[in-house]
Scaffold this motif. Structure first.
Motif: not given
Length: 186
Positions: A35-44
């Motif tokens: 499946a298509q990789h979901p968008k990865v968001e950057q956090f601390t």
């Protein structure tokens, strides 16, 4: 995503009072599914050994478009609450990652992600403060035992210059007692 020998080390120029690392977060998925990789968001992420589980802020869940998978009763500094539970994939520095992590929603001040003991206890977690500089290392899966008490015990050194008794076998290999061989002049 969990595999052998994944680790990271972060070094500071001073002593840290708070451990924070960059983290990637996305909706839970199986990378082998095709499946298509979901968008990865950057956090601390704030590391907290006093937290039983990993916690995500409401704004973080909204930004990721997460849908609750259940509800859970949680206990926190202000009492208890029933909160949303989400499933995420978590990416830590140096390709250390976890998939299908259940996280609870919480009110977090100054961070969007709190990394709790559900993650920390899966590996080896070490903090040192030598020379006023903090070094924080994490390795998953656990690959060894860290025991500072055992390390600080003095090692047993065999004395190479053990005193030979008069009735001991002579060190020269003659088979005679020391007092009748090399020790007769003593």
């Amino acid at each position: 995503m969990e595999s052998a020998s994944k680790s990271f080390t972060l070094k500071s120029n001073g002593t840290l009072r708070v451990l924070k690392t960059p983290c990637g977060v996305c909706q839970a998925f199986d990378p082998l599914s095709g499946a298509q990789h979901p968008k990865v968001e950057q956090f601390t992420g704030l590391w907290d050994t006093g937290a039983t589980g990993t916690v995500i802020s409401k704004s973080c869940a909204s930004k990721l478009g997460l849908k609750p998978i259940s509800k859970a009763k949680v206990y926190h500094a202000n009492g208890e609450a029933i909160v949303n539970v989400y499933a995420i994939n978590l990416f830590l520095p140096n390709q250390v990652g976890f998939q299908f992590i259940k996280v609870t929603e919480g009110v977090l001040n100054g961070t969007d992600l709190l990394i709790g003991m559900d993650i920390i206890s899966r590996g080896d977690f070490a903090i040192t403060n030598l020379g006023g500089k903090t070094v924080f290392s994490f390795r998953v899966p656990s690959a060894g035992k860290l025991d500072f008490v055992e390390e600080s015990k003095p090692s047993q050194v065999v004395n190479k210059h053990k005193k030979i008794g008069r009735n001991d076998t002579c060190h020269c290999g003659s088979g005679k007692k020391f007092k009748h061989c090399h020790g007769r002049n003593y």
